[in-house]
Design an enzyme around this catalytic site. Sequence first.
Site: not given
Length: 436
Positions: A153, A371
Amino acid sequence: MEMVLVSRETIKPSSPTPSHLRIYPLSFIDNIFYRKYVPALVFYNTKDCSNQNSKISQLRESLSQVLSKYYPFAGKLKDKTSIECNDQGVSFLVTKVQKNISEILQNPTEELLNPLFPEELPWKDMDWSGTLIVIQINCFACGGIAISICMTHKVGDGTTLFNFMNDWAIINQKIEQEEEGLLVLPVPLLGEGASIFSQRDLPIFPELKLVKGNKMVYKRFVFQASMIKSLKTMVTNSTNSPTRVQVVTALIYKRAVSTMGLNFKIAPFSTVVDLRRRMVPPLSERCVGNIIWFSSMQINKKEMELPELVCEIKQGLSEFCDVYPKQFAGKEKDNLSFISGCLKHVNDFYTDDQTMFTFSSWCGFPIYEVDFGWGKPTWVTTFGSSLRNLIFMVDTRDGNGIEAYVNMEESDMARFENDAELLKYASLNPSVGHDS
């Protein structure tokens, strides 16, 4: 679960980072954030077992290329305020899983999902000298693939994580389809966060330490679109156009407070807010880093009905957006003292051992657009945390429902997961494909 670690290697950027970019500054928001690895897991129900090795090879190549664009991610933390962009690379693991992907999706339990993440890293603190990103490619017996990524993070928020994933996927598509010619990607805006949220002369505050629980468990609750519509209908007379996230947040918060035997006065609420589109002027979604802040709220009533609670949450966000984005971007002389006060307030708020509920939403993120050339994901998920009363929300595949990942102490969860009012609207860990 029966699986074999096939390989472990380090993937480096395809081109070296120029010497003048070797030191990458972190913003004051990056600096206050913990080094914990944020996990995401993306499933692809591909059917072709024969070319998995080819897919892995392509993923290596495309990862190397995308790291040259996100060059700080291939570096290491130099100190508390900067990254040394030394091109050391990121960890890349490959496993073979002796199961079909459908067995995981039919019963997505913690025991089945945990091994799909690298080295039990989700929500663990990264070593100061550790790799900033760790990736594991899981190859299933049926030909399906699940890609997990753990990003510290310290270097970015959810928007940063999924921009990185999508850019990696776009490059991989080009390699998969053997397309020639120059690939033009939107440029990740590196350094924008540190420019706008500059550390300057601010003191370096300790990293956030959210309260850890004892015997933590997490459960997945799925709110179908029809149930969210019912919730919205229930509260719309009291507030104009509440969002999906607001009504689900309010219901979880209300039922958690009730089942734990608390009241709103002693159980404050906080939600993570993406500042990009709320800044004046708005920032690009391509800005890399932690461009987020906490909208915290202490309600002055012990009890509240759901419509009133939704109003309170909506109003709190509106008041937050009227102040913080403008002040963070402001040039006033007292800006440093304002920001220093903000940092101290958040740090004090989160280190106090009180029952705080923290909500973070990935809803609306392009998580189902990742994708790699094999089609869009079948399912995108995350993993449980040791942080008490942390609630993550993610879109269902159709974009209309919400999956909520609730982290609680075991004794609290035993009551919460059986709450009749909650279960009117949510299903507890249904099979993937029956949740949207």
